[in-house]
Design a protein around this motif. Structure first.
Motif, PDB file in Angstrom:
ATOM      1  N   VAL A  73      -3.199  -5.397  15.103  1.00  0.00           N
ATOM      2  CA  VAL A  73      -4.004  -4.750  14.081  1.00  0.00           C
ATOM      3  C   VAL A  73      -5.469  -4.668  14.503  1.00  0.00           C
ATOM      4  O   VAL A  73      -6.156  -3.708  14.163  1.00  0.00           O
ATOM      5  CB  VAL A  73      -3.872  -5.485  12.728  1.00  0.00           C
ATOM      6  N   HIS A  74      -5.950  -5.667  15.248  1.00  0.00           N
ATOM      7  CA  HIS A  74      -7.338  -5.643  15.701  1.00  0.00           C
ATOM      8  C   HIS A  74      -7.605  -4.382  16.524  1.00  0.00           C
ATOM      9  O   HIS A  74      -6.739  -3.907  17.283  1.00  0.00           O
ATOM     10  CB  HIS A  74      -7.654  -6.878  16.539  1.00  0.00           C
ATOM     11  N   GLY A  75      -8.831  -3.868  16.423  1.00  0.00           N
ATOM     12  CA  GLY A  75      -9.191  -2.662  17.144  1.00  0.00           C
ATOM     13  C   GLY A  75      -9.928  -2.899  18.434  1.00  0.00           C
ATOM     14  O   GLY A  75     -10.419  -1.957  19.059  1.00  0.00           O
ATOM     15  N   ASP A  76     -10.018  -4.170  18.867  1.00  0.00           N
ATOM     16  CA  ASP A  76     -10.702  -4.480  20.126  1.00  0.00           C
ATOM     17  C   ASP A  76     -10.198  -5.833  20.623  1.00  0.00           C
ATOM     18  O   ASP A  76      -9.258  -6.398  20.052  1.00  0.00           O
ATOM     19  CB  ASP A  76     -12.222  -4.496  19.919  1.00  0.00           C
ATOM     20  N   GLU A  77     -10.819  -6.342  21.671  1.00  0.00           N
ATOM     21  CA  GLU A  77     -10.403  -7.606  22.273  1.00  0.00           C
ATOM     22  C   GLU A  77     -10.372  -8.731  21.233  1.00  0.00           C
ATOM     23  O   GLU A  77     -11.262  -8.842  20.392  1.00  0.00           O
ATOM     24  CB  GLU A  77     -11.372  -7.986  23.400  1.00  0.00           C
ATOM     25  N   VAL A  78      -9.347  -9.576  21.305  1.00  0.00           N
ATOM     26  CA  VAL A  78      -9.221 -10.726  20.417  1.00  0.00           C
ATOM     27  C   VAL A  78      -9.650 -11.950  21.205  1.00  0.00           C
ATOM     28  O   VAL A  78      -9.105 -12.238  22.270  1.00  0.00           O
ATOM     29  CB  VAL A  78      -7.786 -10.887  19.886  1.00  0.00           C
ATOM     30  N   TRP A  79     -10.645 -12.684  20.683  1.00  0.00           N
ATOM     31  CA  TRP A  79     -11.304 -13.732  21.462  1.00  0.00           C
ATOM     32  C   TRP A  79     -10.913 -15.151  21.083  1.00  0.00           C
ATOM     33  O   TRP A  79     -11.015 -16.048  21.900  1.00  0.00           O
ATOM     34  CB  TRP A  79     -12.822 -13.587  21.321  1.00  0.00           C
ATOM     35  N   SER A  80     -10.495 -15.370  19.833  1.00  0.00           N
ATOM     36  CA  SER A  80     -10.269 -16.752  19.398  1.00  0.00           C
ATOM     37  C   SER A  80      -9.167 -16.816  18.356  1.00  0.00           C
ATOM     38  O   SER A  80      -8.967 -15.872  17.587  1.00  0.00           O
ATOM     39  CB  SER A  80     -11.568 -17.340  18.827  1.00  0.00           C
ATOM     40  N   LEU A  81      -8.457 -17.954  18.335  1.00  0.00           N
ATOM     41  CA  LEU A  81      -7.371 -18.217  17.381  1.00  0.00           C
ATOM     42  C   LEU A  81      -7.503 -19.621  16.821  1.00  0.00           C
ATOM     43  O   LEU A  81      -7.877 -20.552  17.546  1.00  0.00           O
ATOM     44  CB  LEU A  81      -6.004 -18.105  18.059  1.00  0.00           C
TER      45      LEU A  81
ATOM     46  N   SER B  25      -7.542 -15.068  13.427  1.00  0.00           N
ATOM     47  CA  SER B  25      -7.899 -14.485  14.711  1.00  0.00           C
ATOM     48  C   SER B  25      -9.273 -13.833  14.614  1.00  0.00           C
ATOM     49  O   SER B  25      -9.606 -13.205  13.601  1.00  0.00           O
ATOM     50  CB  SER B  25      -6.850 -13.452  15.146  1.00  0.00           C
ATOM     51  N   ALA B  26     -10.087 -13.987  15.666  1.00  0.00           N
ATOM     52  CA  ALA B  26     -11.444 -13.431  15.715  1.00  0.00           C
ATOM     53  C   ALA B  26     -11.521 -12.417  16.840  1.00  0.00           C
ATOM     54  O   ALA B  26     -10.993 -12.642  17.930  1.00  0.00           O
ATOM     55  CB  ALA B  26     -12.458 -14.550  15.937  1.00  0.00           C
ATOM     56  N   SER B  27     -12.222 -11.317  16.573  1.00  0.00           N
ATOM     57  CA  SER B  27     -12.191 -10.214  17.528  1.00  0.00           C
ATOM     58  C   SER B  27     -13.576  -9.634  17.798  1.00  0.00           C
ATOM     59  O   SER B  27     -14.517  -9.792  17.014  1.00  0.00           O
ATOM     60  CB  SER B  27     -11.277  -9.098  16.995  1.00  0.00           C
ATOM     61  N   LYS B  28     -13.637  -8.942  18.901  1.00  0.00           N
ATOM     62  CA  LYS B  28     -14.820  -8.163  19.266  1.00  0.00           C
ATOM     63  C   LYS B  28     -15.037  -6.999  18.295  1.00  0.00           C
ATOM     64  O   LYS B  28     -16.131  -6.426  18.232  1.00  0.00           O
ATOM     65  CB  LYS B  28     -14.657  -7.643  20.690  1.00  0.00           C
ATOM     66  N   ASP B  29     -14.008  -6.668  17.504  1.00  0.00           N
ATOM     67  CA  ASP B  29     -14.129  -5.558  16.551  1.00  0.00           C
ATOM     68  C   ASP B  29     -14.894  -5.946  15.290  1.00  0.00           C
ATOM     69  O   ASP B  29     -14.880  -5.220  14.291  1.00  0.00           O
ATOM     70  CB  ASP B  29     -12.754  -4.994  16.192  1.00  0.00           C
ATOM     71  N   LYS B  30     -15.557  -7.114  15.303  1.00  0.00           N
ATOM     72  CA  LYS B  30     -16.413  -7.610  14.218  1.00  0.00           C
ATOM     73  C   LYS B  30     -15.609  -8.058  12.999  1.00  0.00           C
ATOM     74  O   LYS B  30     -16.136  -8.087  11.885  1.00  0.00           O
ATOM     75  CB  LYS B  30     -17.442  -6.546  13.791  1.00  0.00           C
ATOM     76  N   SER B  31     -14.352  -8.419  13.200  1.00  0.00           N
ATOM     77  CA  SER B  31     -13.545  -8.845  12.061  1.00  0.00           C
ATOM     78  C   SER B  31     -12.748 -10.101  12.376  1.00  0.00           C
ATOM     79  O   SER B  31     -12.551 -10.467  13.536  1.00  0.00           O
ATOM     80  CB  SER B  31     -12.586  -7.723  11.634  1.00  0.00           C
ATOM     81  N   VAL B  32     -12.303 -10.728  11.293  1.00  0.00           N
ATOM     82  CA  VAL B  32     -11.377 -11.860  11.352  1.00  0.00           C
ATOM     83  C   VAL B  32     -10.160 -11.490  10.513  1.00  0.00           C
ATOM     84  O   VAL B  32     -10.303 -10.939   9.415  1.00  0.00           O
ATOM     85  CB  VAL B  32     -12.021 -13.146  10.793  1.00  0.00           C
ATOM     86  N   ILE B  33      -8.984 -11.776  11.044  1.00  0.00           N
ATOM     87  CA  ILE B  33      -7.753 -11.563  10.276  1.00  0.00           C
ATOM     88  C   ILE B  33      -7.089 -12.916  10.050  1.00  0.00           C
ATOM     89  O   ILE B  33      -6.971 -13.726  10.959  1.00  0.00           O
ATOM     90  CB  ILE B  33      -6.781 -10.615  11.000  1.00  0.00           C
TER      91      ILE B  33
END
Length: 636
Positions: free
Chosen positions: A268-276, A287-295
């Motif tokens: 679902v993230h729109g860019d690289e996922v960096w942390s779990l 999950s934390a992403s370069k797309d400026k969001s957390v899911i």
């Protein structure tokens, strides 16, 4: 101990000291255990001294341990029959009397018995007497007999010339207001608790084991054998229960029960996922992403549960680097450059935005008692915050630009890793250092010094005492340190070390215990973790797009798991409640769940992809799951 023809041997201190039990000791009483006596039991004479011709196990020792075990679990008549049939007794009458004296509080008789049991001055006679007198002293205080207690302190404990540091706390107990206060301050549960039994166990070390068998010795040997088998089972991932272990066969875990198959792909993230980060209850994955969001994903603990998107937290000004769940899982922290956000995990509402650092917040960790959290930043600051998000304390300017930090579960130490510089770091309004090296993606610092060579880099692991905030240990390492995790027993720190190594540091000894190699890490932040039912695996992503798993204690590379696309696998996280599940995230925009192949079934998904509209408001759009070429995998 064999029963000789003589009633009693004149040398009670001999390791083969025997006595002959009379018929009443060999034949159970008619009332014993509700059974009628079967009469005298004939003694069996067997050749040799070992239990088998080709065995090294001494028959006498073996039989005595069996007798002890039978008594411990309640087979009193069977134990007496075995004594009679074998000619061996578990312990002599003097040992039995000593045991009775301790348990009944007959202290003078107990002290006299010590010397008869072979305890000499060189063997710790005075230390053993000190333990007995200490118990006597505490019991007098417990019953309010202060005068007698002081007599023991002055005339029995003090003359033994023990360490004054032992006597001072004992003497202060005289001031206790009542018995409950005494037990609390002494860490002692009283004469009617287990203190006398614990005293007997402590005295055991001063008495020859051939005379007084250590308690539950057979069970101890079986436990040691089981732990040895576990240590040889490199895929061990089963809890210590009777369901997973049998005395009938050596233990070996089925490798099909080891998590190595992708069972779901979260896309679902729109860019690289960096942390779990998993929630403490294991039901949610953030999950934390370069797309400026957390899911926040709802995963659940049951085998093959539905997976759903629980919350999509999009109100971040920059890419998101770090995550941390509160102890009760009601709050999730996220970092976005110098900002920290606190989220209500049920509603998805941002509770508070904190801006107290001047550079990237590179580490977040809740303290083990749940009272607050700690943040670390590349501005060299470590701050302690309350659970309400208000600043409570600060380490000030530390020696390193912090890449990551972790708090030991026993709440005694904080371990931080990062990079130091001999020249001062001068922050700009944007939080960038004028002497800082080039910054790569993930907030990772490059290795290129300034052109004039003014900046001297040093990569450090620093272990702080949490009470004093002073460093206990500082280790300089040759390459960049990008993450740190602490083992559940607070003994080990797992540190990702570039290039291409993961280090296991023993915090108790301050020494490097293991190195794990094989993965690739040169310029990106990679976050590894412990995994498995006993934390006996080390798992890490890699810049080659794979996931690597090692046996923690033997440093054996067990598996290299493929499946992610191009780019780095940035972070891995093992489910704290499901020892057979972990997750990984990657530059390929996806998160993978890994589980065993045994009994595998497809997971189902109910996921909403929230795409940002102008103004920051999300628009829901369903995403149908699809199946990979691997029929055991499912993508969301």
């Amino acid at each position: 101990m064999r029963l000789p023809e003589r009633e009693y041997d004149s040398n009670p201190t001999s390791p083969h000291f025997h006595h002959r039990a009379n018929s009443s000791s060999l034949s159970p009483s008619p009332k014993a255990n509700g059974h009628r006596s079967r009469g005298p039991v004939a003694k069996v004479e067997l050749p040799g001294a070992t239990i088998y011709d080709d065995s090294y196990i001494d028959r006498e020792e073996y039989i005595r341990l069996v007798i002890q075990s039978l008594r411990d679990i309640g087979y009193i008549e069977s134990a007496a029959t075995l004594e009679a049939e074998s000619g061996y007794v578990m312990e002599t009458s003097r040992v039995a009397d000593f045991r009775r004296c301790i348990l009944e509080g007959a202290w003078r008789e107990a002290e006299e018995a010590l010397e008869h049991l072979g305890v000499a001055e060189d063997d710790g006679l005075w230390e053993a007497k000190f333990l007995i007198s200490q118990q006597k002293y505490l019991e007098y205080l417990e019953t309010g007999k202060t005068t007698k207690a002081l007599h023991v302190l002055r005339n029995e404990l003090a003359p033994l010339h023990m360490d004054p540091e032992q006597l001072q706390p004992l003497s202060s107990l005289v001031m206790c207001s009542d018995a409950a206060d005494l037990r609390q301050k002494a860490g002692w549960d009283g004469a009617h608790g287990s203190s006398r039994r614990r005293l007997l166990v402590n005295l055991q070390s001063y008495i020859p084991s051939s005379l007084m068998i250590p308690p539950r010795r057979f069970v101890t040997l079986l436990d040691q054998a089981r732990l040895r088998q576990i240590s040889q089972c490199v895929y061990h991932n089963a809890p210590l229960t009777s369901r997973h272990f049998s005395l009938y066969a050596d233990h070996a875990c089925d490798t099909d029960l080891f998590p190595r198959i992708t069972t779901a792909i979260l896309q679902v993230h729109g860019d690289e996922v960096w942390s779990l980060e998993w929630s403490h209850n294991g039901k949610f994955l953030a999950s934390a992403s370069k797309d400026k969001s957390v899911i926040i994903w709802s995963v659940g603990l049951n085998r093959n549960p539905d997976i759903s998107l629980h919350q999509h937290l999009q109100d971040h000004p920059f890419a998101v680097g770090c995550l941390a769940w509160s102890l009760d899982d009601t709050i999730l922290l996220s970092s976005s450059e110098q900002y920290i956000k606190m989220w209500n995990t049920e509603t998805g509402i941002c509770i508070r935005t904190i801006e107290a650092h001047t550079e990237t917040v590179s580490a977040l960790a809740w303290v083990p008692d749940g009272s607050g959290f700690i943040s670390g930043s590349q501005d060299r600051k470590i701050n302690l915050w309350g659970s309400d998000g208000k600043l409570r304390d600060s380490w000030g300017i530390t020696a390193i630009r912090i890449t990551d930090l972790a708090v030991t579960p026993d709440f005694t130490r904080l371990v931080a890793v990062g990079e130091s510089a001999k020249d001062p770091v001068l922050p700009t309004p944007r939080g960038d250092s004028v002497t800082a090296p080039n910054t790569n993606r993930n907030g990772n610092n490059g290795n290129n010094p300034t052109p004039n060579g003014a900046r001297t880099q040093e990569h450090l692991m620093i272990v702080y005492d949490l009470t004093t905030k002073q460093p206990e240990l500082s280790v300089s390492l040759g390459g960049q340190l990008t993450s740190v995790k602490i083992s559940s027993d607070s003994q080990y720190a797992l540190v990702n070390h570039a290039p291409d190594e993961i280090h296991l540091w023993d915090l108790f000894t301050g020494r490097l215990a293991r190195k794990y190699t094989g993965q690739r890490q040169g310029r990106h932040i990679i976050r590894s973790c412990f995994g498995g039912v006993d934390g006996n695996f080390v798992v890490s992503g890699s810049e080659d797009g794979n996931v690597y798993i090692w046996h923690r204690d033997r440093a054996i590379l067990l598996d290299v798991l493929t499946g992610h696309g191009s780019g780095s696998v940035n972070s891995v996280a093992w489910n704290p409640r499901n020892a057979q599940m972990f997750a990984s995230c990657s530059d390929d925009f996806t998160i993978r769940l890994w589980e065993p192949s045994s009994g595998l079934a497809h997971r189902t998904a109910d996921v909403q992809s929230h795409e940002s509209e102008p103004g920051g408001k999300g628009k829901g759009k369903s995403r149908e799951p699809w199946v990979e070429d691997d029929p055991a995998s499912r993508s969301l």
